[in-house]
Design a protein around this motif. Structure first.
Motif, PDB file in Angstrom:
ATOM      1  N   ASP A  36       0.855  -1.185   0.000  1.00 56.44           N
ATOM      2  CA  ASP A  36       0.000   0.000   0.000  1.00 56.44           C
ATOM      3  C   ASP A  36       0.892   1.237   0.000  1.00 56.44           C
ATOM      4  N   GLU A  37       0.518   2.223  -0.763  1.00 57.31           N
ATOM      5  CA  GLU A  37       1.231   3.500  -0.826  1.00 57.31           C
ATOM      6  C   GLU A  37       2.734   3.316  -1.066  1.00 57.31           C
ATOM      7  N   THR A  54      -2.549   3.800   9.140  1.00 60.96           N
ATOM      8  CA  THR A  54      -3.493   4.221   8.102  1.00 60.96           C
ATOM      9  C   THR A  54      -4.900   4.453   8.661  1.00 60.96           C
ATOM     10  N   TYR A  93      -8.722  -3.403  -4.207  1.00 61.38           N
ATOM     11  CA  TYR A  93      -8.020  -4.211  -3.221  1.00 61.38           C
ATOM     12  C   TYR A  93      -7.843  -5.585  -3.853  1.00 61.38           C
ATOM     13  N   THR A 106      -2.902  -6.144  -1.988  1.00 63.40           N
ATOM     14  CA  THR A 106      -2.318  -4.990  -2.665  1.00 63.40           C
ATOM     15  C   THR A 106      -3.433  -3.986  -2.879  1.00 63.40           C
ATOM     16  N   ILE A 107      -3.213  -2.745  -2.447  1.00 62.75           N
ATOM     17  CA  ILE A 107      -4.221  -1.703  -2.571  1.00 62.75           C
ATOM     18  C   ILE A 107      -3.735  -0.673  -3.579  1.00 62.75           C
ATOM     19  N   GLY A 108      -4.611  -0.330  -4.503  1.00 58.55           N
ATOM     20  CA  GLY A 108      -4.227   0.690  -5.487  1.00 58.55           C
ATOM     21  C   GLY A 108      -5.341   0.992  -6.454  1.00 58.55           C
TER      22      GLY A 108
END
Length: 108
Positions: A36-37, A54, A93, A106-108
């Motif tokens: 993430d990020e 977060t 996600y 994985t976040i994006g």
């Protein structure tokens, strides 16, 4: 017919919307990876630190709008609202499950 989320993922989102760190962490495998990020967090200790940071910073809630399966990855698109520029925004996600645990996110 609407798809339903696997239990560990449904539990993760329910806990995230309550900002319940312990319940958010519970579905993760002990050696899980979260990206993430631009950072990768490996293992429950690192994931807890990421969740603490977060959650306090962004206070997000997620409304699931789409579920897609790609090979071993379950992609969940959600409308994310919280304390960040551009809120609300749609984010994806990407989860990998290992049995009944979340092995990767994985976040994006």
């Amino acid at each position: 017919m609407a798809q339903t989320l696997p239990t560990p993922i449904a539990n993760y989102f329910a806990a995230a919307n309550r900002h319940d760190i312990d319940a958010m962490l519970a579905p993760f495998a002990t050696d899980a990876r979260v990206k993430d990020e631009g950072q990768t967090h490996i293992g429950t200790e690192a994931i807890r630190a990421w969740l603490d940071h977060t959650t306090a910073k962004y206070r997000v809630t997620v409304e699931v709008i789409e579920i897609t399966i790609h090979a071993e990855t379950l992609a969940v698109t959600g409308t994310v609202s919280g304390n960040f520029p551009g809120s609300p925004a749609n984010l994806t996600y990407r989860f990998v499950l290992n049995g009944t645990d979340i092995a990767g996110l994985t976040i994006g």
